[in-house]
Design a protein around this motif. Structure first.
Motif, mmCIF file in Angstrom:
data_model
loop_
_atom_site.group_PDB
_atom_site.id
_atom_site.type_symbol
_atom_site.label_atom_id
_atom_site.label_comp_id
_atom_site.label_asym_id
_atom_site.label_seq_id
_atom_site.Cartn_x
_atom_site.Cartn_y
_atom_site.Cartn_z
ATOM 1 N N LEU A 205 0.892 -0.843 -0.047
ATOM 2 C CA LEU A 205 0.007 -0.104 0.344
ATOM 3 C C LEU A 205 0.599 1.335 -0.047
ATOM 4 C CD1 LEU A 205 -2.819 -1.013 2.556
ATOM 5 C CD2 LEU A 205 -2.899 -1.344 -0.171
ATOM 6 N N ILE A 206 0.214 2.209 -0.926
ATOM 7 C CA ILE A 206 1.489 3.561 -0.591
ATOM 8 C C ILE A 206 1.482 4.723 0.479
ATOM 9 C CG2 ILE A 206 1.564 5.728 -1.491
ATOM 10 C CD1 ILE A 206 1.438 4.374 -4.697
ATOM 11 N N LYS A 207 2.134 4.790 1.474
ATOM 12 C CA LYS A 207 1.757 5.377 2.514
ATOM 13 C C LYS A 207 1.766 6.645 2.150
ATOM 14 C CE LYS A 207 5.048 2.488 4.777
ATOM 15 N NZ LYS A 207 6.132 2.308 5.465
ATOM 16 N N GLY A 208 0.950 7.187 3.424
ATOM 17 C CA GLY A 208 0.615 8.117 3.472
ATOM 18 C C GLY A 208 -0.797 9.438 2.979
ATOM 19 N N ILE A 209 -1.223 8.101 2.404
ATOM 20 C CA ILE A 209 -2.773 8.144 1.632
ATOM 21 C C ILE A 209 -3.995 7.603 2.458
ATOM 22 C CG2 ILE A 209 -1.755 9.691 -0.844
ATOM 23 C CD1 ILE A 209 -2.716 7.091 -1.658
ATOM 24 N N SER A 210 -4.855 7.913 2.150
ATOM 25 C CA SER A 210 -6.052 7.435 3.635
ATOM 26 C C SER A 210 -6.105 5.500 2.461
ATOM 27 C CB SER A 210 -7.136 8.052 3.054
ATOM 28 O OG SER A 210 -7.889 8.368 1.851
ATOM 29 N N VAL A 211 -6.660 4.898 3.058
ATOM 30 C CA VAL A 211 -7.233 3.470 2.669
ATOM 31 C C VAL A 211 -8.416 3.721 1.521
ATOM 32 C CG1 VAL A 211 -8.298 1.785 2.901
ATOM 33 C CG2 VAL A 211 -7.207 2.460 5.234
ATOM 34 N N LEU A 212 -9.466 4.543 1.492
ATOM 35 C CA LEU A 212 -9.966 4.783 0.392
ATOM 36 C C LEU A 212 -9.025 5.188 -0.727
ATOM 37 C CD1 LEU A 212 -12.486 5.075 -0.546
ATOM 38 C CD2 LEU A 212 -12.458 7.917 -0.106
ATOM 39 N N GLU A 213 -8.321 6.292 -0.794
ATOM 40 C CA GLU A 213 -7.653 5.810 -1.262
ATOM 41 C C GLU A 213 -6.583 5.777 -2.854
ATOM 42 O OE1 GLU A 213 -5.577 10.722 -2.723
ATOM 43 O OE2 GLU A 213 -6.380 10.146 0.073
ATOM 44 N N ASN A 214 -6.166 4.619 -1.362
ATOM 45 C CA ASN A 214 -5.259 3.554 -2.178
ATOM 46 C C ASN A 214 -6.030 2.333 -2.441
ATOM 47 O OD1 ASN A 214 -2.178 2.965 -1.167
ATOM 48 N ND2 ASN A 214 -3.271 3.945 0.329
ATOM 49 N N VAL A 215 -7.593 1.777 -2.115
ATOM 50 C CA VAL A 215 -8.089 1.393 -2.532
ATOM 51 C C VAL A 215 -8.734 1.876 -5.197
ATOM 52 C CG1 VAL A 215 -10.201 0.150 -2.653
ATOM 53 C CG2 VAL A 215 -9.423 0.392 -0.535
ATOM 54 N N MET A 216 -8.627 3.248 -4.553
ATOM 55 C CA MET A 216 -9.097 3.683 -5.812
ATOM 56 C C MET A 216 -8.086 3.603 -6.298
ATOM 57 S SD MET A 216 -11.493 6.454 -4.153
ATOM 58 C CE MET A 216 -11.482 7.317 -5.033
ATOM 59 N N LYS B 16 -18.014 2.881 -5.082
ATOM 60 C CA LYS B 16 -17.332 1.336 -5.237
ATOM 61 C C LYS B 16 -16.491 0.649 -4.565
ATOM 62 C CE LYS B 16 -15.544 0.151 -9.765
ATOM 63 N NZ LYS B 16 -15.481 0.252 -11.486
ATOM 64 N N ALA B 17 -15.036 1.671 -4.265
ATOM 65 C CA ALA B 17 -14.682 1.738 -3.345
ATOM 66 C C ALA B 17 -15.114 1.402 -1.951
ATOM 67 C CB ALA B 17 -13.311 2.666 -3.369
ATOM 68 N N LEU B 18 -15.850 1.892 -1.506
ATOM 69 C CA LEU B 18 -16.645 1.814 -0.452
ATOM 70 C C LEU B 18 -17.477 0.562 0.194
ATOM 71 C CD1 LEU B 18 -18.063 5.682 0.606
ATOM 72 C CD2 LEU B 18 -15.841 4.198 1.652
ATOM 73 N N HIS B 19 -18.297 0.477 -0.943
ATOM 74 C CA HIS B 19 -18.625 -0.877 -1.060
ATOM 75 C C HIS B 19 -17.812 -2.374 -0.795
ATOM 76 C CE1 HIS B 19 -21.906 -3.847 -2.141
ATOM 77 N NE2 HIS B 19 -20.583 -4.054 -3.064
ATOM 78 N N GLY B 20 -16.565 -1.755 -1.335
ATOM 79 C CA GLY B 20 -15.726 -3.096 -1.892
ATOM 80 C C GLY B 20 -15.260 -3.493 -0.107
ATOM 81 N N LEU B 21 -15.180 -2.401 0.301
ATOM 82 C CA LEU B 21 -14.121 -2.133 1.733
ATOM 83 C C LEU B 21 -15.527 -2.148 2.355
ATOM 84 C CD1 LEU B 21 -12.615 1.599 2.212
ATOM 85 C CD2 LEU B 21 -11.292 -0.158 2.818
ATOM 86 N N ASN B 22 -16.971 -1.997 2.644
ATOM 87 C CA ASN B 22 -17.601 -2.827 3.232
ATOM 88 C C ASN B 22 -17.720 -4.216 3.431
ATOM 89 O OD1 ASN B 22 -19.849 -1.992 5.300
ATOM 90 N ND2 ASN B 22 -21.307 -1.606 3.651
ATOM 91 N N LYS C 142 -5.287 6.499 7.949
ATOM 92 C CA LYS C 142 -3.482 6.531 7.112
ATOM 93 C C LYS C 142 -3.526 5.188 6.980
ATOM 94 C CE LYS C 142 -2.253 10.992 6.574
ATOM 95 N NZ LYS C 142 -1.993 12.383 5.971
ATOM 96 N N VAL C 143 -2.650 4.613 5.365
ATOM 97 C CA VAL C 143 -2.099 3.322 6.163
ATOM 98 C C VAL C 143 -1.392 2.715 6.976
ATOM 99 C CG1 VAL C 143 -1.357 2.101 4.171
ATOM 100 C CG2 VAL C 143 -2.489 3.472 3.479
ATOM 101 N N GLU C 144 -0.880 3.382 7.310
ATOM 102 C CA GLU C 144 -0.051 3.256 8.678
ATOM 103 C C GLU C 144 -0.535 2.552 9.897
ATOM 104 O OE1 GLU C 144 0.299 6.272 6.672
ATOM 105 O OE2 GLU C 144 1.899 7.017 6.527
ATOM 106 N N TRP C 145 -1.635 3.373 9.416
ATOM 107 C CA TRP C 145 -2.472 2.782 11.336
ATOM 108 C C TRP C 145 -2.574 1.129 10.752
ATOM 109 C CZ3 TRP C 145 -5.119 7.773 11.266
ATOM 110 C CH2 TRP C 145 -4.654 9.068 11.432
ATOM 111 N N LEU C 146 -2.586 0.858 10.107
ATOM 112 C CA LEU C 146 -3.296 -0.730 9.798
ATOM 113 C C LEU C 146 -2.638 -2.135 10.838
ATOM 114 C CD1 LEU C 146 -4.183 -0.379 6.124
ATOM 115 C CD2 LEU C 146 -6.128 0.126 8.563
ATOM 116 N N SER C 147 -3.143 -2.441 11.185
ATOM 117 C CA SER C 147 -2.306 -3.647 11.487
ATOM 118 C C SER C 147 -2.281 -4.695 10.130
ATOM 119 C CB SER C 147 -3.557 -5.099 12.442
ATOM 120 O OG SER C 147 -4.484 -5.249 11.354
ATOM 121 N N GLY C 148 -1.645 -6.083 10.510
ATOM 122 C CA GLY C 148 -0.794 -7.158 9.466
ATOM 123 C C GLY C 148 -2.268 -6.899 7.900
ATOM 124 N N GLY C 149 -2.685 -8.114 8.695
ATOM 125 C CA GLY C 149 -4.125 -8.088 8.605
ATOM 126 C C GLY C 149 -5.601 -7.072 7.514
#
Lengths: 337, 97, 415, 226
Positions: free
Chosen positions: D95-106, D122-128, D139-146
């Motif tokens: 994942l690319i750091k510094g941008i949000s999860v949503l942006e990474n997905v898009m 579409k992206a929100l639906h996929g995340l859901n 931000k991506v940095e805050w996510l756990s490995g899973g």
């Protein structure tokens, strides 16, 4: 030589442009030599990547060429006060023998670079690089011209000596001085030239519309668009400029890009150059209509180019007509200079 | 707001500011017209020939009148020992064509 | 068309966030770039404006000035020469000029001492303001302050009119006396009867207008000599020819034509502007190398990012576009802010950065504000001098970055 | 669906360091099945996967996708096919750091120039779907490995690809998360997608979800599946 920021900028632009083009042409030749689309060799992969570099470089060169064309005229204009008798670009370009050839080459190179980009765009649509060899041959043709242009431009600027007595647009483009192409064009009677301009334009536009709608007569249109380019330049010198300056004797194709005339010249020349590049570009693509990988797309591209060209010429005509109608100059009789 | 919107907005702001300054330029140009005309008139009345920009030495004051009785400037390209020499040169093109 | 625009916007969005992620590096680049544009733009604005100002103001200077040269040096002009010049066909009038320099050891400044000729008669504009200044009331003239408290007539004997710079330096004004040491060591006390306006400092700052008799007394110039003469010509298009005739008739004469003066000023400032740019081109070059280095020396993080982009479906062309926008953002911002700052610097703060260089060793430096002349030519030139080299320097590195293999993302194992 | 005919891939051709990662591989990957490429590291799994996924071109041989020959397509067409047909899940979440999860997905959809609002939906639906809706703005940095792994799966799916390609997806996951991943693969299969996985994790290739196992060694297919 005259050390002036604008001259430095001009030379810089043209050296950079030449250098980039030579760089691109070098890889173009490599591509011509080693291209083999069916191979998966690393060499082929490298060459394919180089095509990206070359088209990027060429787009920049094209942009640079357009800007530097205007910068060149600007410079020539701004240097006027340094030369006795030169009042605008027409005079300074005459300071030595390299001025006008440089300008002419600049226009030619702009058109050539534009055509290359058209070809490149079409080639990028095909999945098997159908035009790659033609494209790089054209590049190999364009490169020497740009280099010659740079050389001429260097001679022009480096050979300048301030305080040289030169002619200004007042004498060069007036019919008193019966020597030279400029004055001969200027000496053309304004009214018939205008008639010719409008008639050719009518023919060009209707041919373009026909080519766009019926997808036929494309070559004729490409030819006409080139002819129209020449006729328009001629008409600007001999007739249209008179209406813009509102002076019956001032025939100068350069002063119209000056502040005093609301920079109207930029718009006119941009439309004109745009018209000729797209118009000729559509003709350039015509022979490749039957290439298998381009067949489904090329028609659309040609159509778009034709349409763009027709629209630009039409807008040019509209602008010119507006200038003529709103001008306070009335050529009601044939002015005999 | 999207970054691109911000970008175009800031670009537009800068271009607008520049346009404003250019308007200022043309505005003050016309505003200064009478002022300039009066300066030109003074020049005409007093038969002046030069701007009073470089006053550090006699020969730099009236550049076009080249007071030749001064060191370091007999050759038109000779280096100046006065700092204003980095901005102006002893006059070059004063001889008739 | 819309997908294309949307795509560009997406790319811009992403580019900006990726620029912001490397804030320090990019702001450093931007600041440096802005500085370069600022310096070049200031130079151009300054030289161009002063060139134009000189051209407009000096429009009124004499058509031909004739000096006498002895052994290649400027010499006093014999009054006898005037008649032969008058006899030349096409000459309307010949006037003598008396002027010179006076070194004031008190403030270590050089003044220009000048004897005004009679004012040019302009029948159509007799509306020149003449203000009689009441010496007892220093504010009398402020009511409707004309540009010049001076009508052009020569001061009477024993009186002088001084330029504003002189008044400022010596802290004197109307009614004060100013001592001069004459050529023979005599002290002459001359009374100040007027000052030239502050607005005209660019041409008049160091002037001292004196009476002709006082001038001769001060410098010890005999009656049969003047400093030089001014020739007016009937037909303006014959100026060059008349000057040639003068030169032919009086071999020791040196005619200077107004057009030459104007052209020379033009050349001087052109040359100087060009010189500055040549000097600063080292800075531009250094900057371009810096930009090249920055663009080609991608950090591991950046390479990884591009690898990911390509792996998830960005094409080489898309990455090139991204890099194009990156360059466009940096250079457009730097260009605009540099130009804006330069404008403020030159026209609002009076070229504060350049002033020391311009001032040199001048003790008496005019206060003046330049009239802004900025046109498309200057802006295009600046664009070519700054944006074009930067852009070109980044093309090849951009392409290198864009052709990173997409499967680098797959091969990347360690974090 | 995907057919490889006598595919070779040679690196550094012509130089002393020349080596061939793939040596004449013939392979058919069928539609709506889960295929695992199995083999020790250095066996050419990843190279083969990148050829299958149109990321790189073979030095020789032919690749056919849905009966269309794609071997010598220029990169720009290959990319176009790739981003519409394949979704990639990497060993690292990448994942690319510094941008949000949503942006990474898009991110993979950016070059297609879809309208932002629809893309966002579409992206929100996929995340859901993968229980990440709460993390969209973080931000991506805050996510756990899973979570990062699941975000990268959502990203792989944003363009609705027909084929999912996963390169050692469980290498950095613990057992529980690996099982969770195989459940997701199961879902893909249920949706009719084709899945290709490289792995040497028994948890993956012994899973009942997997239909075919292809053994790779020294750039060649091993005739007998282990």
């Amino acid at each position: 030589m005259i050390l002036n920021p604008t001259i430095i900028a001009n030379l810089l632009a043209s050296y950079i442009g030449s250098f980039m083009l030579l760089y691109a042409a070098y890889y173009g030749v490599q591509i011509l030599k080693h291209w083999n689309i069916d191979s998966g060799d690393e060499l082929q992969l490298v060459l394919e990547r180089k095509t990206y570099l070359i088209s990027t470089v060429l787009s920049y060169v094209f942009g640079l060429q357009l800007l530097s064309l205007f910068l060149f005229i600007f410079t020539a204009d701004a240097l006027g006060p340094l030369f006795v008798g030169a009042m605008c670009a027409a005079g300074t370009l005459n300071v030595n023998g390299f001025g006008y050839p440089t300008l002419e080459l600049k226009i030619l190179n702009f058109i050539l670079a534009g055509l290359w980009l058209v070809l490149n765009h079409a080639d990028n649509q095909g999945y098997d690089y159908p035009l790659i060899k033609k494209k790089y041959w054209l590049l190999a043709v364009v490169a020497p011209f740009i280099v010659i242009e740079t050389v001429l431009e260097s001679f022009y600027f480096l050979g300048m000596r301030a305080n040289v007595i030169t002619s200004c647009c007042g004498s060069l483009f007036s019919s008193e001085n019966v020597e030279g192409l400029g004055s001969e064009i200027a000496a053309l009677p304004a009214k018939p030239v205008l008639w010719t301009f409008y008639l050719t334009m009518l023919a060009t536009l209707s041919c373009g519309a026909f080519a766009y709608l019926k997808r036929r007569g494309g070559y004729v249109y490409a030819g006409l668009s080139l002819l129209m380019f020449a006729v328009s330049l001629l008409a600007i010198i001999s007739a249209i400029s008179l209406y813009i300056y509102e002076l019956p004797t001032h025939h100068c194709p350069f002063c119209i890009i000056m502040e005093d005339y609301q920079y109207i010249g930029y718009l006119l020349y941009l439309l004109l150059f745009g018209g000729v590049v797209t118009g000729m570009g559509s003709g350039l693509l015509l022979p490749f209509r039957e290439v298998a990988s381009l067949k489904p797309l090329l028609g659309g591209i040609i159509g778009k180019l034709t349409l763009a060209s027709v629209l630009m010429y039409a807008l040019f005509t509209a602008l010119v007509s507006y200038e003529i109608l709103s001008s306070s100059l009335v050529i009601s009789y044939e002015v005999v200079y | 707001m999207r970054h691109s919107t911000l970008f175009f907005l800031s670009l537009a702001c800068q271009a607008g500011l520049l346009a404003l300054l250019l308007t200022h330029a043309s505005f003050s140009e016309s505003l200064q017209k009478t002022n300039l005309a009066r300066k030109a008139e003074l020049v005409e009345n007093l038969r002046l020939t030069d701007l009073c920009l470089f006053t550090e030495a006699r020969y730099t004051r009236h550049l076009s009148q080249a007071d030749l009785n001064t060191a370091f400037q007999d050759h038109p390209l000779s280096l100046e020992h006065f700092p204003s020499g980095s901005f102006t040169q002893p006059t070059l093109e004063q001889f008739l064509p | 068309m819309t997908p294309w625009i949307e795509k560009q916007r997406y790319i811009i969005d992403f580019t900006i966030s990726s620029l912001l992620r490397r804030k320090v590096k990019n702001i450093g680049l931007l600041a440096l770039y802005t500085l370069i544009v600022f310096i070049l733009a200031s130079t151009m604005f300054f030289t161009y404006s002063i060139k134009k100002e000189a051209k407009l103001i000096l429009q009124g200077s004499p058509e031909i000035v004739v000096q006498k040269i002895v052994a290649g040096r400027h010499d006093l002009f014999p009054v006898d020469y005037i008649e032969p010049i008058k006899a030349i066909r096409g000459v309307a009038d010949v006037e003598s000029r008396l002027w010179g320099y006076y070194y004031d050891s008190l403030v270590q400044a050089n003044y220009t001492v000048l004897v005004p000729s009679r004012p040019v008669d302009k029948s159509q504009s007799n509306a020149r303001t003449t203000v009689v200044v009441d010496p007892n009331d220093p504010h009398a003239a402020d009511v409707d302050k004309p540009l010049y408290d001076y009508d052009g007539a020569a001061p009477e004997a024993g009186t002088i009119v001084i330029g504003n710079g002189v008044a400022r330096m010596r802290e004197i004004g109307v009614g004060d006396f100013m001592p001069f040491m004459a050529f023979d060591g005599q002290i002459m006390n001359l009374k100040v009867i007027g000052t030239l306006s502050a607005e005209s400092e660019l041409v008049s700052s160091d002037l001292i207008l004196v009476n002709g008799a006082d001038f001769r007394k001060l410098f010890g110039i005999a009656e049969q000599f003047v400093t030089d003469v001014i020739v007016t010509v009937k037909n303006p298009s014959e100026v060059g020819m008349v000057a040639g005739k003068i030169k032919k008739k009086l071999q020791s004469a040196r005619p200077i034509i107004r057009e030459e003066i104007l052209r020379t000023y033009d050349s001087i400032f052109n040359w100087r502007g060009g010189m500055m740019i040549v000097v600063f081109s080292a800075a531009v070059l250094a900057f371009v190398i810096f930009a090249w280095d920055k663009a080609s020396g991608l950090s591991a993080g950046e390479r990884r990012e591009i690898g990911i982009l390509k792996a998830v479906g960005w094409e080489t062309g898309d990455v090139i576009q991204m890099k194009f926008w990156e360059g466009a953002m940096v250079s457009l911002s730097a260009y605009f802010s540099g130009v804006i700052l330069a404008y403020i610097h030159v026209f609002f703060t009076g070229s504060a950065v350049f002033e020391p260089a311009l001032k040199g060793w001048s003790a008496l430096y005019p206060h003046f504000s330049l009239t802004p002349y900025v046109n498309a030519e200057q802006l295009t030139t600046l664009f070519f001098l700054t944006v074009v080299p930067y852009t070109v320097a980044t093309i090849v590195p951009t392409w290198r970055a864009a052709t990173i293999d997409p499967d680098t993302a797959m091969r990347h194992t360690g974090e | 669906m995907i057919e490889l005919l006598n595919v070779r891939k040679v690196f550094n051709a012509g130089s002393p360091s020349e080596f061939s990662a793939i040596n004449g591989v013939d392979l058919r990957i069928a539609e709506n099945r889960v295929t695992v490429l199995k083999g020790p590291s250095g066996s050419g799994k990843t190279t083969l996967l990148s050829i299958v996924g149109c990321m790189s071109r073979p030095s020789a041989g032919r690749v056919k996708l849905r009966d269309r020959e794609i071997t010598s397509l220029p990169e720009r067409f290959l990319t176009d096919i790739r981003r519409k047909t394949f979704g990639f899940i990497f060993q690292q979440p990448n994942l690319i750091k510094g941008i949000s999860v949503l942006e990474n997905v898009m991110l993979p959809a950016y070059p297609l120039g879809e309208k932002r609002t629809t893309l966002k939906v579409k992206a929100l639906h996929g995340l859901n779907e993968l229980n990440l809706s709460g993390k969209a703005a973080s931000k991506v940095e805050w996510l756990s490995g899973g979570e990062a792994q699941r975000v990268s799966i959502v990203r792989a799916l944003i363009n609705d690809p027909q084929i999912i390609i996963a390169d050692e997806p469980t290498a950095h996951l613990d057992t529980k998360l690996s099982y969770r991943f195989m459940e997701i693969v199961e879902q893909f299969k249920a949706q009719g997608k084709t899945v290709i996985i490289t792995s040497h994790d028994p948890l993956v290739y012994d899973s009942k979800t997997v239909d075919d196992v292809v053994n790779l060694r020294d750039g060649k297919l091993e005739s007998e599946p282990a």
